[in-house]
Design a protein around this motif. Structure first.
Motif, PDB file in Angstrom:
ATOM      1  N   GLU A   1       0.833  -1.192   0.000  1.00 43.60           N
ATOM      2  CA  GLU A   1       0.000   0.000   0.000  1.00 43.60           C
ATOM      3  C   GLU A   1       0.875   1.251   0.000  1.00 43.60           C
ATOM      4  O   GLU A   1       1.938   1.280   0.622  1.00 43.60           O
ATOM      5  N   SER A   2       0.434   2.278  -0.669  1.00 42.66           N
ATOM      6  CA  SER A   2       1.151   3.551  -0.623  1.00 42.66           C
ATOM      7  C   SER A   2       0.815   4.276   0.678  1.00 42.66           C
ATOM      8  O   SER A   2      -0.214   4.017   1.315  1.00 42.66           O
ATOM      9  N   ALA A   3       1.672   5.210   1.053  1.00 40.72           N
ATOM     10  CA  ALA A   3       1.394   6.027   2.228  1.00 40.72           C
ATOM     11  C   ALA A   3       0.109   6.822   2.038  1.00 40.72           C
ATOM     12  O   ALA A   3      -0.660   7.037   2.988  1.00 40.72           O
ATOM     13  N   ASP A   4      -0.154   7.271   0.805  1.00 39.80           N
ATOM     14  CA  ASP A   4      -1.387   8.012   0.526  1.00 39.80           C
ATOM     15  C   ASP A   4      -2.622   7.147   0.758  1.00 39.80           C
ATOM     16  O   ASP A   4      -3.642   7.633   1.272  1.00 39.80           O
ATOM     17  N   LEU A   5      -2.536   5.884   0.361  1.00 45.51           N
ATOM     18  CA  LEU A   5      -3.671   4.986   0.583  1.00 45.51           C
ATOM     19  C   LEU A   5      -3.908   4.780   2.073  1.00 45.51           C
ATOM     20  O   LEU A   5      -5.046   4.811   2.545  1.00 45.51           O
ATOM     21  N   ILE A   6      -2.834   4.566   2.822  1.00 51.60           N
ATOM     22  CA  ILE A   6      -2.966   4.402   4.274  1.00 51.60           C
ATOM     23  C   ILE A   6      -3.605   5.648   4.887  1.00 51.60           C
ATOM     24  O   ILE A   6      -4.512   5.552   5.727  1.00 51.60           O
ATOM     25  N   ALA A   7      -3.135   6.820   4.470  1.00 51.74           N
ATOM     26  CA  ALA A   7      -3.681   8.069   5.013  1.00 51.74           C
ATOM     27  C   ALA A   7      -5.167   8.187   4.694  1.00 51.74           C
ATOM     28  O   ALA A   7      -5.970   8.615   5.543  1.00 51.74           O
ATOM     29  N   ALA A   8      -5.554   7.810   3.480  1.00 47.32           N
ATOM     30  CA  ALA A   8      -6.971   7.890   3.098  1.00 47.32           C
ATOM     31  C   ALA A   8      -7.820   6.965   3.956  1.00 47.32           C
ATOM     32  O   ALA A   8      -8.943   7.313   4.350  1.00 47.32           O
ATOM     33  N   ARG A   9      -7.303   5.789   4.251  1.00 50.27           N
ATOM     34  CA  ARG A   9      -8.049   4.845   5.084  1.00 50.27           C
ATOM     35  C   ARG A   9      -8.211   5.377   6.506  1.00 50.27           C
ATOM     36  O   ARG A   9      -9.281   5.233   7.118  1.00 50.27           O
ATOM     37  N   ILE A  10      -7.173   5.987   7.033  1.00 50.49           N
ATOM     38  CA  ILE A  10      -7.274   6.553   8.382  1.00 50.49           C
ATOM     39  C   ILE A  10      -8.278   7.698   8.397  1.00 50.49           C
ATOM     40  O   ILE A  10      -9.094   7.825   9.334  1.00 50.49           O
ATOM     41  N   ARG A  11      -8.253   8.535   7.376  1.00 48.42           N
ATOM     42  CA  ARG A  11      -9.191   9.662   7.329  1.00 48.42           C
ATOM     43  C   ARG A  11     -10.642   9.188   7.249  1.00 48.42           C
ATOM     44  O   ARG A  11     -11.539   9.817   7.811  1.00 48.42           O
ATOM     45  N   LYS A  12     -10.869   8.089   6.557  1.00 43.64           N
ATOM     46  CA  LYS A  12     -12.222   7.524   6.540  1.00 43.64           C
ATOM     47  C   LYS A  12     -12.664   7.154   7.954  1.00 43.64           C
ATOM     48  O   LYS A  12     -13.797   7.422   8.361  1.00 43.64           O
ATOM     49  N   ALA A  13     -11.764   6.522   8.693  1.00 43.65           N
ATOM     50  CA  ALA A  13     -12.102   6.126  10.056  1.00 43.65           C
ATOM     51  C   ALA A  13     -12.323   7.332  10.951  1.00 43.65           C
ATOM     52  O   ALA A  13     -13.163   7.303  11.861  1.00 43.65           O
ATOM     53  N   LEU A  14     -11.598   8.420  10.698  1.00 45.02           N
ATOM     54  CA  LEU A  14     -11.738   9.628  11.516  1.00 45.02           C
ATOM     55  C   LEU A  14     -13.084  10.309  11.314  1.00 45.02           C
ATOM     56  O   LEU A  14     -13.468  11.161  12.121  1.00 45.02           O
ATOM     57  N   ALA A  15     -13.790   9.940  10.280  1.00 47.68           N
ATOM     58  CA  ALA A  15     -15.150  10.452  10.110  1.00 47.68           C
ATOM     59  C   ALA A  15     -16.118   9.786  11.072  1.00 47.68           C
ATOM     60  O   ALA A  15     -17.243  10.277  11.274  1.00 47.68           O
ATOM     61  N   THR A  16     -15.693   8.665  11.684  1.00 44.50           N
ATOM     62  CA  THR A  16     -16.555   7.917  12.605  1.00 44.50           C
ATOM     63  C   THR A  16     -16.014   7.912  14.028  1.00 44.50           C
ATOM     64  O   THR A  16     -16.773   8.032  14.990  1.00 44.50           O
ATOM     65  N   PHE A  17     -14.697   7.761  14.168  1.00 48.35           N
ATOM     66  CA  PHE A  17     -14.072   7.697  15.480  1.00 48.35           C
ATOM     67  C   PHE A  17     -13.089   8.853  15.645  1.00 48.35           C
ATOM     68  O   PHE A  17     -12.355   9.177  14.716  1.00 48.35           O
ATOM     69  N   PRO A  18     -13.044   9.469  16.827  1.00 47.64           N
ATOM     70  CA  PRO A  18     -12.085  10.561  17.052  1.00 47.64           C
ATOM     71  C   PRO A  18     -10.663  10.018  17.097  1.00 47.64           C
ATOM     72  O   PRO A  18     -10.444   8.837  17.398  1.00 47.64           O
ATOM     73  N   PRO A  19      -9.665  10.838  16.794  1.00 41.35           N
ATOM     74  CA  PRO A  19      -8.289  10.349  16.722  1.00 41.35           C
ATOM     75  C   PRO A  19      -7.793   9.728  18.020  1.00 41.35           C
ATOM     76  O   PRO A  19      -6.994   8.779  17.986  1.00 41.35           O
ATOM     77  N   GLU A  20      -8.251  10.218  19.160  1.00 42.65           N
ATOM     78  CA  GLU A  20      -7.766   9.674  20.425  1.00 42.65           C
ATOM     79  C   GLU A  20      -8.279   8.247  20.684  1.00 42.65           C
ATOM     80  O   GLU A  20      -7.794   7.568  21.600  1.00 42.65           O
ATOM     81  N   LYS A  21      -9.236   7.789  19.882  1.00 37.67           N
ATOM     82  CA  LYS A  21      -9.755   6.428  20.033  1.00 37.67           C
ATOM     83  C   LYS A  21      -9.126   5.432  19.073  1.00 37.67           C
ATOM     84  O   LYS A  21      -9.404   4.228  19.164  1.00 37.67           O
ATOM     85  N   LEU A  22      -8.291   5.899  18.145  1.00 40.87           N
ATOM     86  CA  LEU A  22      -7.766   5.030  17.099  1.00 40.87           C
ATOM     87  C   LEU A  22      -6.308   4.649  17.326  1.00 40.87           C
ATOM     88  O   LEU A  22      -5.486   5.488  17.711  1.00 40.87           O
ATOM     89  N   ILE A  23      -6.008   3.395  17.069  1.00 37.22           N
ATOM     90  CA  ILE A  23      -4.649   2.859  17.043  1.00 37.22           C
ATOM     91  C   ILE A  23      -4.474   2.262  15.655  1.00 37.22           C
ATOM     92  O   ILE A  23      -5.378   1.584  15.145  1.00 37.22           O
ATOM     93  N   ILE A  24      -3.347   2.493  15.028  1.00 37.53           N
ATOM     94  CA  ILE A  24      -3.162   2.100  13.630  1.00 37.53           C
ATOM     95  C   ILE A  24      -2.310   0.833  13.565  1.00 37.53           C
ATOM     96  O   ILE A  24      -1.204   0.793  14.111  1.00 37.53           O
TER      97      ILE A  24
END
Length: 355
Positions: free
Chosen positions: A279-302
């Motif tokens: 996966e590219s870094a851009d793809l990883i970033a896009a996936r994290i941003r999708k999750a941030l639409a549902t969960f706040p950053p302090e709740k996420l571990i990558i």
């Protein structure tokens, strides 16, 4: 102090071909246990260095001492009998029937996991995640001839793991993860699995994670489905993190998990471990941003979807580097924002071809 969106692994790390050969040699009685132990020491240290070089915040021992997700533990549990321990290939499950007599009601710590943790602690200065297979999955590789109900065997195994967890905590472990790779195949038993998980965690004051995936045997899923089967039972689990696979499956379950009441930390799978495509870094970033639409950053571990065992080392390293770079890009965006905002959803970039 961990950064926002800390990166980690699920547990297992790439097993080099030379290590596979030597493990198999051990099961064919060609090398001694002490010789294999020295080899494992070297492999664990190399796995730690790979994770550190990639920039992983919370590392693991790569589970490189373990042959698979089951046998390493079953072979050490008092009351579990394995008549024939010779294997033609180290990763295979034991072919002979694994039978349990009634397990000790007050089991001692006897699995050696605390010693494994101490070795890892001595060779890294980073936070450590230490994982082990949970009682529900272990029970599914045992012929139950000792208990009237299969759930009673699961509970007995949970008591054994609780004793080991106490020893791990006494040795200094701060983050323990229970892996239940068989649970997705038996969704009707989620309640029993959660009851056993709570026996494992009882009285052990650490941060607890629970990893559930759809199987990663020889880099293939064993089942398919959606994570709604965990609810509502998992809401009663005495764990702090739920570690799930999304990179391969997609992120449709995120809203369901939130709507069904999960408000604790979520280990977000962003790397598909069942493909050698990187996966590219851009793809990883896009996936994290999708999750941030549902969960706040302090709740996420990558983290990756599951263990990296079946990937070639160069692919595993490249995937971890991309995961760290993508996470770092999102962190920079979050730090630049003046206040809480909802991240904009963007289409996923295409996956880059692997090395």
């Amino acid at each position: 102090m961990l950064p926002v969106l800390p990166t980690t692994v699920v547990g297992s790390y790439s097993v080099p071909e030379w290590l596979e050969r030597l493990k198999t040699d051990y099961y064919r009685n060609r090398i001694s246990r002490s010789h294999l132990g020295e080899i494992h020491d070297m492999a664990v240290k190399a796995a730690l260095k790979d994770q550190e070089a990639a920039g992983i915040d919370i590392v693991s021992d790569g589970e490189l001492r373990r042959d698979n997700d089951i046998d390493y533990l079953l072979a050490r549990i008092t009351g579990v009998h394995i008549p024939v321990t010779v294997k033609s290939y180290y990763y295979d499950y034991y072919d002979s029937p694994v039978v349990a007599e009634p397990l000790p009601t007050d089991p001692p710590s006897s699995l050696g996991l605390a010693e494994d943790y101490c070795f890892t602690r001595a060779h890294t200065d980073r936070p450590i995640k230490f994982s082990f297979t949970g009682p529900f999955s272990l029970a599914h590789r045992i012929q139950n001839k000792a208990y009237a109900k299969s759930a009673d065997l699961v509970r007995a195994l949970a008591r054994v793991l609780n004793a080991e967890a106490r020893a791990l905590a006494q040795a200094g472990a701060e983050l323990l993860q229970i892996d239940e790779p068989f649970l997705a195949g038996y969704p009707e038993d989620a309640g029993v699995a959660v009851e056993a998980i709570n026996i494992v965690t009882h009285g052990v004051d650490v941060t607890w994670g629970l990893h559930v995936c759809y199987g990663n045997r020889y880099a293939r899923p064993s089942w398919e489905g959606h994570y709604d089967f965990l609810f509502p039972a998992v809401l009663d689990a005495d764990v702090d993190q739920l570690v799930l696979e999304f990179g391969r499956k997609g992120y449709e379950d995120l809203h369901v998990i939130q709507q069904l009441g999960w408000d604790r930390a979520l280990g977000l799978g962003v790397v598909d471990v069942k493909t050698e495509q990187i996966e590219s870094a851009d793809l990883i970033a896009a996936r994290i941003r999708k999750a941030l639409a549902t969960f706040p950053p302090e709740k996420l571990i990558i983290n990756p979807d599951c263990g990296l065992r079946h990937l070639p080392a160069e692919v595993a390293r490249a995937k971890l580097v991309a995961m760290v770079e993508g996470t770092t890009a999102v962190r920079r965006t979050l730090l630049a924002e003046p206040g809480p905002t909802q991240p904009e959803l963007t289409p996923e970039p295409t996956v880059e071809q692997g090395a």
